[in-house]
Design a protein around this motif. Sequence first.
Motif, PDB file in Angstrom:
ATOM      1  N   GLU A   1      57.496  15.852  43.908  1.00  0.00           N
ATOM      2  CA  GLU A   1      58.710  15.613  44.682  1.00  0.00           C
ATOM      3  C   GLU A   1      59.125  14.139  44.661  1.00  0.00           C
ATOM      4  OE1 GLU A   1      57.699  17.191  48.485  1.00  0.00           O
ATOM      5  OE2 GLU A   1      57.734  19.280  47.804  1.00  0.00           O
ATOM      6  N   ASP A   2      58.468  13.352  43.790  1.00  0.00           N
ATOM      7  CA  ASP A   2      58.775  11.932  43.611  1.00  0.00           C
ATOM      8  C   ASP A   2      58.635  11.163  44.920  1.00  0.00           C
ATOM      9  OD1 ASP A   2      59.366   9.763  42.010  1.00  0.00           O
ATOM     10  OD2 ASP A   2      61.520   9.895  42.373  1.00  0.00           O
ATOM     11  N   LYS A   3      57.555  11.452  45.630  1.00  0.00           N
ATOM     12  CA  LYS A   3      57.248  10.763  46.877  1.00  0.00           C
ATOM     13  C   LYS A   3      55.935  10.002  46.733  1.00  0.00           C
ATOM     14  CE  LYS A   3      59.482  14.266  49.802  1.00  0.00           C
ATOM     15  NZ  LYS A   3      59.245  15.277  50.880  1.00  0.00           N
ATOM     16  N   PRO A   4      55.683   8.997  47.566  1.00  0.00           N
ATOM     17  CA  PRO A   4      54.397   8.288  47.507  1.00  0.00           C
ATOM     18  C   PRO A   4      53.243   9.263  47.717  1.00  0.00           C
ATOM     19  CG  PRO A   4      55.952   7.097  48.892  1.00  0.00           C
ATOM     20  CD  PRO A   4      56.593   8.418  48.583  1.00  0.00           C
ATOM     21  N   PRO A   5      52.186   9.179  46.917  1.00  0.00           N
ATOM     22  CA  PRO A   5      51.101  10.156  47.009  1.00  0.00           C
ATOM     23  C   PRO A   5      50.175   9.971  48.210  1.00  0.00           C
ATOM     24  CG  PRO A   5      50.619   8.537  45.332  1.00  0.00           C
ATOM     25  CD  PRO A   5      52.005   8.248  45.793  1.00  0.00           C
ATOM     26  N   THR A   6      50.278   8.828  48.896  1.00  0.00           N
ATOM     27  CA  THR A   6      49.447   8.592  50.074  1.00  0.00           C
ATOM     28  C   THR A   6      50.305   8.065  51.211  1.00  0.00           C
ATOM     29  OG1 THR A   6      48.910   6.355  49.288  1.00  0.00           O
ATOM     30  CG2 THR A   6      47.341   8.122  48.762  1.00  0.00           C
ATOM     31  N   ARG A   7      49.769   8.173  52.418  1.00  0.00           N
ATOM     32  CA  ARG A   7      50.505   7.743  53.608  1.00  0.00           C
ATOM     33  C   ARG A   7      50.517   6.224  53.739  1.00  0.00           C
ATOM     34  NH1 ARG A   7      47.989  10.203  58.627  1.00  0.00           N
ATOM     35  NH2 ARG A   7      50.003   9.710  59.544  1.00  0.00           N
ATOM     36  N   THR A   8      49.500   5.579  53.206  1.00  0.00           N
ATOM     37  CA  THR A   8      49.402   4.123  53.258  1.00  0.00           C
ATOM     38  C   THR A   8      48.992   3.632  51.880  1.00  0.00           C
ATOM     39  OG1 THR A   8      48.396   2.258  54.447  1.00  0.00           O
ATOM     40  CG2 THR A   8      46.980   4.163  53.990  1.00  0.00           C
ATOM     41  N   THR A   9      48.919   2.337  51.682  1.00  0.00           N
ATOM     42  CA  THR A   9      48.541   1.771  50.390  1.00  0.00           C
ATOM     43  C   THR A   9      47.373   0.821  50.552  1.00  0.00           C
ATOM     44  OG1 THR A   9      50.016  -0.144  50.571  1.00  0.00           O
ATOM     45  CG2 THR A   9      50.945   1.893  49.642  1.00  0.00           C
ATOM     46  N   CYS A  10      46.760   0.479  49.452  1.00  0.00           N
ATOM     47  CA  CYS A  10      45.639  -0.473  49.478  1.00  0.00           C
ATOM     48  C   CYS A  10      46.079  -1.802  50.102  1.00  0.00           C
ATOM     49  CB  CYS A  10      45.127  -0.724  48.067  1.00  0.00           C
ATOM     50  SG  CYS A  10      44.647   0.758  47.163  1.00  0.00           S
ATOM     51  N   GLU A  11      47.314  -2.210  49.766  1.00  0.00           N
ATOM     52  CA  GLU A  11      47.803  -3.509  50.230  1.00  0.00           C
ATOM     53  C   GLU A  11      47.970  -3.584  51.740  1.00  0.00           C
ATOM     54  OE1 GLU A  11      49.495  -2.819  46.071  1.00  0.00           O
ATOM     55  OE2 GLU A  11      49.053  -1.645  47.874  1.00  0.00           O
ATOM     56  N   ASN A  12      48.111  -2.449  52.408  1.00  0.00           N
ATOM     57  CA  ASN A  12      48.246  -2.479  53.860  1.00  0.00           C
ATOM     58  C   ASN A  12      47.040  -3.123  54.527  1.00  0.00           C
ATOM     59  OD1 ASN A  12      49.945   0.540  53.505  1.00  0.00           O
ATOM     60  ND2 ASN A  12      50.854  -1.220  54.507  1.00  0.00           N
ATOM     61  N   CYS A  13      45.869  -2.887  53.957  1.00  0.00           N
ATOM     62  CA  CYS A  13      44.650  -3.490  54.504  1.00  0.00           C
ATOM     63  C   CYS A  13      44.213  -4.701  53.682  1.00  0.00           C
ATOM     64  CB  CYS A  13      43.519  -2.459  54.539  1.00  0.00           C
ATOM     65  SG  CYS A  13      43.749  -1.130  55.737  1.00  0.00           S
ATOM     66  N   HIS A  14      44.248  -4.553  52.362  1.00  0.00           N
ATOM     67  CA  HIS A  14      43.722  -5.600  51.477  1.00  0.00           C
ATOM     68  C   HIS A  14      44.863  -6.485  50.970  1.00  0.00           C
ATOM     69  CE1 HIS A  14      39.831  -3.539  51.472  1.00  0.00           C
ATOM     70  NE2 HIS A  14      40.487  -2.409  51.278  1.00  0.00           N
ATOM     71  N   TYR A  15      45.662  -7.001  51.899  1.00  0.00           N
ATOM     72  CA  TYR A  15      46.835  -7.773  51.484  1.00  0.00           C
ATOM     73  C   TYR A  15      46.452  -9.099  50.847  1.00  0.00           C
ATOM     74  CZ  TYR A  15      46.024 -10.284  55.877  1.00  0.00           C
ATOM     75  OH  TYR A  15      45.460 -11.015  56.887  1.00  0.00           O
ATOM     76  N   GLN A  16      45.354  -9.710  51.305  1.00  0.00           N
ATOM     77  CA  GLN A  16      44.958 -10.993  50.720  1.00  0.00           C
ATOM     78  C   GLN A  16      44.518 -10.822  49.273  1.00  0.00           C
ATOM     79  OE1 GLN A  16      42.075 -12.025  53.808  1.00  0.00           O
ATOM     80  NE2 GLN A  16      43.413 -13.698  54.470  1.00  0.00           N
ATOM     81  N   GLN A  17      43.750  -9.769  49.020  1.00  0.00           N
ATOM     82  CA  GLN A  17      43.325  -9.510  47.639  1.00  0.00           C
ATOM     83  C   GLN A  17      44.524  -9.201  46.757  1.00  0.00           C
ATOM     84  OE1 GLN A  17      41.903  -8.315  50.341  1.00  0.00           O
ATOM     85  NE2 GLN A  17      39.692  -8.702  50.243  1.00  0.00           N
ATOM     86  N   ALA A  18      45.497  -8.472  47.303  1.00  0.00           N
ATOM     87  CA  ALA A  18      46.679  -8.129  46.521  1.00  0.00           C
ATOM     88  C   ALA A  18      47.492  -9.369  46.143  1.00  0.00           C
ATOM     89  CB  ALA A  18      47.549  -7.144  47.297  1.00  0.00           C
ATOM     90  N   GLN A  19      47.419 -10.379  46.988  1.00  0.00           N
ATOM     91  CA  GLN A  19      48.177 -11.607  46.724  1.00  0.00           C
ATOM     92  C   GLN A  19      47.495 -12.488  45.687  1.00  0.00           C
ATOM     93  OE1 GLN A  19      48.435 -13.313  50.628  1.00  0.00           O
ATOM     94  NE2 GLN A  19      50.081 -11.936  51.301  1.00  0.00           N
ATOM     95  N   ASN A  20      46.220 -12.267  45.466  1.00  0.00           N
ATOM     96  CA  ASN A  20      45.451 -13.126  44.567  1.00  0.00           C
ATOM     97  C   ASN A  20      44.860 -12.303  43.429  1.00  0.00           C
ATOM     98  OD1 ASN A  20      45.618 -15.627  46.190  1.00  0.00           O
ATOM     99  ND2 ASN A  20      44.437 -14.439  47.665  1.00  0.00           N
ATOM    100  N   ALA A  21      45.524 -12.281  42.314  1.00  0.00           N
ATOM    101  CA  ALA A  21      45.039 -11.599  41.120  1.00  0.00           C
ATOM    102  C   ALA A  21      44.973 -12.618  39.996  1.00  0.00           C
ATOM    103  CB  ALA A  21      45.957 -10.444  40.745  1.00  0.00           C
ATOM    104  N   GLN A  22      43.800 -12.780  39.395  1.00  0.00           N
ATOM    105  CA  GLN A  22      43.588 -13.868  38.444  1.00  0.00           C
ATOM    106  C   GLN A  22      44.235 -13.613  37.081  1.00  0.00           C
ATOM    107  OE1 GLN A  22      42.578 -16.468  39.619  1.00  0.00           O
ATOM    108  NE2 GLN A  22      41.150 -16.110  41.295  1.00  0.00           N
ATOM    109  N   VAL A  23      44.502 -12.365  36.737  1.00  0.00           N
ATOM    110  CA  VAL A  23      45.102 -12.063  35.432  1.00  0.00           C
ATOM    111  C   VAL A  23      46.575 -11.754  35.645  1.00  0.00           C
ATOM    112  CG1 VAL A  23      45.019 -10.587  33.380  1.00  0.00           C
ATOM    113  CG2 VAL A  23      42.903 -11.180  34.586  1.00  0.00           C
ATOM    114  N   SER A  24      47.420 -12.708  35.364  1.00  0.00           N
ATOM    115  CA  SER A  24      48.847 -12.564  35.649  1.00  0.00           C
ATOM    116  C   SER A  24      49.485 -11.443  34.834  1.00  0.00           C
ATOM    117  CB  SER A  24      49.571 -13.881  35.367  1.00  0.00           C
ATOM    118  OG  SER A  24      49.385 -14.281  34.014  1.00  0.00           O
ATOM    119  N   LYS A  25      48.939 -11.167  33.658  1.00  0.00           N
ATOM    120  CA  LYS A  25      49.504 -10.115  32.818  1.00  0.00           C
ATOM    121  C   LYS A  25      49.412  -8.751  33.487  1.00  0.00           C
ATOM    122  CE  LYS A  25      49.121 -10.526  28.405  1.00  0.00           C
ATOM    123  NZ  LYS A  25      48.598 -10.559  27.010  1.00  0.00           N
TER     124      LYS A  25
END
Length: 330
Positions: free
Chosen positions: A215-239
């Motif tokens: 149905e082209d909807k998000p598969p989960t009610r929340t996302t990893c970034e909701n809790c792990h926002y700091q990790q999501a902001q810092n990714a060492q491989v820009s590609k």
Amino acid sequence: MKSGHSYKLNKVVDGKAPTYPFTAVEKPPEGYTWNDISYVIGGYNWKARFMDKNGYIITDKPGATISDTNYLNQYNFANVAVGKEAGWVKYNSGKPKLVYNCGACHTTGYRPDGHQDDLPGIVGVWAAPGIQCEACHGPGSLHMANPYGIALKVDRSGEACGACHRRNAVEAVDASGGFIEHHEQYEELYQSKHITLDCVVCHNPHEGVVQLRAEDKPPTRTTCENCHYQQAQNAQVSKHAALNVQCVSCHMPRVGKSAWGDATKFTGDIRTHLMAIDPTQTSQFSADGKKALSQLGLDFACKSCHIPGSAVEKTDEALKAAAVGYHDKQ
């Protein structure tokens, strides 16, 4: 009714194939007609197996006197992620009188004594095939008779889901053939701090992942970034960001196998709920291949994209160098 739960087991009525919301099982195994089939096991998204008129799982041609260990009796649906087209495969082929004893997690109101429909190949009886509403919420008839006095059961705990989404003892994750065996999500969560979460924090049990994607909807009610926002902001491989690599690509790779899997490409058809990555660990399994390690290794976390032999193959040393401190603040 579209979540998949109610299609774990499907009775064949009047010799007609069961119907599903997103897939279709068009024919039974070779040599059989729908009049020869009592139940279809699954068929919702990954695969389908079949039971004969005596309730035994079909493993051989009808009337066979010599077991055919190459008989194709399980139908797998096409899977783009694994690169597989729909087709028939072997499941305990040639094994005589394979009983169906999966009712505890495939039916509603299951009891292990007796034989459903008086079929000798079925172990136990049930009130309804598939996981219906009452499997989780209790007898609806009691609530209907006394709606103010008897409330429907609402259990949001992970243990409630884990009653079926597990294989054996929760302290270990069973593996076979280079993959985690299917329906082990609770064992996988048990290996980490995520065991403290209730499954319903991420999943709505009334809306399955397959249904939401269709149905082209998000598969989960929340996302990893909701809790792990700091990790999501810092990714060492820009590609990775440029290629829109998602958290689940590395932290929930397809380590599980229900129907299709390609061990050479480290890709199955079920995303794991092992989420922590150990960048010093390469392999995913114990030396005998029967257990999964508690953390993800580089094989599945990295090589399911950096496929060995492909143009983007990387050495273990290069993958480790990129993975160590991957989410450290720059």
